[in-house]
Design an enzyme around this catalytic site. Structure first.
Site, PDB file in Angstrom:
ATOM      1  N   CYS A  38      12.639  12.111   7.649  1.00  0.00           N
ATOM      2  CA  CYS A  38      12.685  11.667   9.040  1.00  0.00           C
ATOM      3  C   CYS A  38      14.100  11.734   9.600  1.00  0.00           C
ATOM      4  O   CYS A  38      14.291  11.816  10.817  1.00  0.00           O
ATOM      5  CB  CYS A  38      12.133  10.253   9.154  1.00  0.00           C
ATOM      6  SG  CYS A  38      12.899   9.083   8.004  1.00  0.00           S
ATOM      7  N   GLU A  50       9.880   1.951  10.686  1.00  0.00           N
ATOM      8  CA  GLU A  50      10.844   3.062  10.581  1.00  0.00           C
ATOM      9  C   GLU A  50      10.029   4.331  10.700  1.00  0.00           C
ATOM     10  O   GLU A  50       9.269   4.676   9.794  1.00  0.00           O
ATOM     11  CB  GLU A  50      11.603   2.976   9.255  1.00  0.00           C
ATOM     12  CG  GLU A  50      12.787   3.927   9.186  1.00  0.00           C
ATOM     13  CD  GLU A  50      12.408   5.282   8.616  1.00  0.00           C
ATOM     14  OE1 GLU A  50      12.358   6.256   9.409  1.00  0.00           O
ATOM     15  OE2 GLU A  50      12.164   5.377   7.411  1.00  0.00           O
ATOM     16  N   GLU A 103       8.677  16.799  15.705  1.00  0.00           N
ATOM     17  CA  GLU A 103       9.111  16.682  14.315  1.00  0.00           C
ATOM     18  C   GLU A 103       8.284  17.633  13.451  1.00  0.00           C
ATOM     19  O   GLU A 103       7.065  17.502  13.359  1.00  0.00           O
ATOM     20  CB  GLU A 103       8.945  15.242  13.832  1.00  0.00           C
ATOM     21  CG  GLU A 103       9.527  15.009  12.455  1.00  0.00           C
ATOM     22  CD  GLU A 103       9.469  13.543  12.038  1.00  0.00           C
ATOM     23  OE1 GLU A 103      10.420  13.080  11.375  1.00  0.00           O
ATOM     24  OE2 GLU A 103       8.471  12.861  12.372  1.00  0.00           O
ATOM     25  N   LYS A 118       0.856  -1.181   0.000  1.00  0.00           N
ATOM     26  CA  LYS A 118       0.000   0.000   0.000  1.00  0.00           C
ATOM     27  C   LYS A 118       0.895   1.234   0.000  1.00  0.00           C
ATOM     28  O   LYS A 118       1.370   1.693   1.040  1.00  0.00           O
ATOM     29  CB  LYS A 118      -0.923   0.061   1.220  1.00  0.00           C
ATOM     30  CG  LYS A 118      -2.011   1.142   1.066  1.00  0.00           C
ATOM     31  CD  LYS A 118      -2.387   1.818   2.361  1.00  0.00           C
ATOM     32  CE  LYS A 118      -1.529   2.973   2.723  1.00  0.00           C
ATOM     33  NZ  LYS A 118      -1.615   4.164   1.810  1.00  0.00           N
TER      34      LYS A 118
END
Length: 477
Positions: free
Chosen positions: A278, A244, A378, A169
């Site tokens: 990231c 991750e 973040e 996906k």
């Protein structure tokens, strides 16, 4: 306007059962570029059934056979790398140089994994027993929008090397990239059902993959919040998970670093992939007595960044992927100002002349303290926070003072000292004196940056289950 209205199941492009259409917006212009028809839970179940049916045969394929498949996949993806790069620029806003490089990396990933597979010991002797590493089963792969094809290729290649079958996906925001990649994968001629690709939303297709009992493992790249949801769902059927997730990486400049080199690199490490990475080094930790020098160098480096249409080779910073992401970054910039950080350059709003797209001004804050929101959360945009420390010990503690642990950076002219500091940083990867590439070394995070590792032999092991053969039978290969 491009309409993508097919998904890929059991070796065929088919019209999905799902009927929802999602808009594809060009982030550079803010204009509608296309639409994608999204699959639903029924489409996902069909894809899982196809992968399950293909698994018994494919899991018994030889390393040599899988090596042929990986070579074919490399060749097919490389043949359309330029087309894929153009889609990345249009759909995501990736800059010209990064899009070209990433598309070629996407192809080379298959050969990297092929080499790792060929060198891997799938049968070992442990004690008096024979241990056989067997494919874990049907794998569900869920990937994000920031370099979607690249993530798909890495996970797909590793799963195939292990002998697994897959249901993928990709992000629905990456449908153009996905379509080109799927056509390449189809061209490679793998057996039907080995890989299946369903465009769809995370709360529909992703949720079905996470819950379905015939999925044995999930490999997910994305936000920590979504990763936690997937892990909670996956545990009900004891799926293996590789996650991750997010990061808030520290870039630590020791007092003996070459600041004239290290500070411009720090800007690059923060603004990579338009700041939507990231692994971005978004916290720059510097000695307090060198702060004024760092502020001068960081301001100059940020203001030298060229923002604009990513198709222009001179541009080094493109737009945010969506209006929602643009607004998210604006919120954090406003928060930094409100909490008392010193705005060195950048700030709210769009750069002059770029009001039509979702462009963010390259932004640098100084005077940031560890408790400020911009130092802890973040942001996923081109926003750098400069923090100061007094001693090396304080710097290490500050770098580790985060719920994340994905990546870190250290700069020093004393390599022994840099390595000593690196060994004390809680992060899955630490870069010394710059940004480095190694797609064989393990990649993944400590703490809330994830579970498990990808790339190289460590990544391959995560798609394998060890079976111990004990007793007299163990002597027979």
């Amino acid at each position: 306007m491009r309409i993508i209205d097919q998904i890929y199941i059991n070796g065929q492009f088919i019209t999905p059962h799902g009927s929802e259409m999602a808009d594809l917006i060009n982030p550079t212009s803010g204009q509608l570029a296309g639409q994608v028809r999204l699959g639903d839970a029924e489409d996902t179940r069909r894809a899982i059934a196809a992968a399950k049916a293909a698994f018994p045969s494919f899991s018994r394929s030889t390393i040599a056979q899988r090596g042929v498949y990986l070579q074919r996949l490399h060749d097919a993806v490389l043949a359309r790398a330029d087309e894929a790069a153009a889609a990345l620029m249009e759909e995501y806003g990736g800059t010209y140089a990064s899009s070209i490089g990433r598309s070629r990396y996407t192809a080379s990933m298959f050969l990297d994994v092929k080499r790792v597979m060929e060198e891997h010991a799938f049968t070992r002797t442990v004690g008096k027993s024979r241990v056989v590493l067997e494919p874990v089963g049907v794998v569900g792969i869920i990937t994000p929008w920031n370099s979607s094809a690249w993530f798909v290729a890495n996970k797909l290649a590793t799963a195939i090397a292990a002998g697994c079958t897959l249901v993928i996906k990709p992000s629905e925001l990456s449908a153009l990239q996905t379509q080109i990649l799927t056509e390449c994968l189809h061209q490679a001629g793998l057996p039907p059902g080995v890989f299946n690709i369903v465009n769809g939303r995370g709360d529909v297709v992703g949720a079905e993959i996470s819950a379905h009992p015939d999925i044995n493992k999930i490999s997910f790249t994305g936000s920590t919040a979504v990763g936690k949801t997937i892990a909670r769902t996956a545990v009900e059927t004891m799926k293996r998970v590789t996650l991750e997730l997010g990061g808030k990486s520290a870039n630590l400049l020791l007092d003996d670093a070459d600041f004239e080199k290290a500070v411009p690199v720090a800007i690059q490490a923060c603004y990579m992939n338009n700041g939507q990475a990231c692994i971005a080094g978004t916290r720059l930790l510097v000695p307090a007595h060198r702060l004024e020098q760092v502020k001068r160098l960081a301001k100059a480096a940020a203001e030298a960044v060229v923002v604009g249409d990513p198709r222009d080779p001179a541009v080094t910073l493109g737009p945010m992927v969506t209006r929602k992401q643009f607004e998210r970054v604006q919120h954090y910039i406003r928060t930094g100002i409100a909490e008392g950080a010193e705005l060195l350059t950048g700030g709210t709003g769009q750069p002059a002349g770029l009001e039509q797209g979702w462009f963010v001004k390259p932004t640098v804050f100084a005077g940031v303290t560890p408790d400020m929101t911009i130092a802890r959360e973040e942001i996923f945009g081109p926003v750098l926070s400069i923090l100061t420390y007094g001693t090396e010990e304080e710097a290490i503690a500050m770098a580790n003072d985060t719920p994340y642990g994905l990546q870190a950076y250290v700069s020093s002219t004393d390599l022994a000292r840099a390595n000593r500091v690196a060994s004390q940083l809680v992060a899955g990867r630490v870069h010394i004196n710059g940004m480095h590439d190694d797609l064989i070394a393990p990649f993944g995070g400590f703490k809330q940056s994830g579970i498990g590792r990808e790339f190289g032999p460590y990544g391959l092991e995560s798609y394998l289950e060890p079976k111990a053969i004990l007793g007299e039978a163990a002597q027979y290969a």
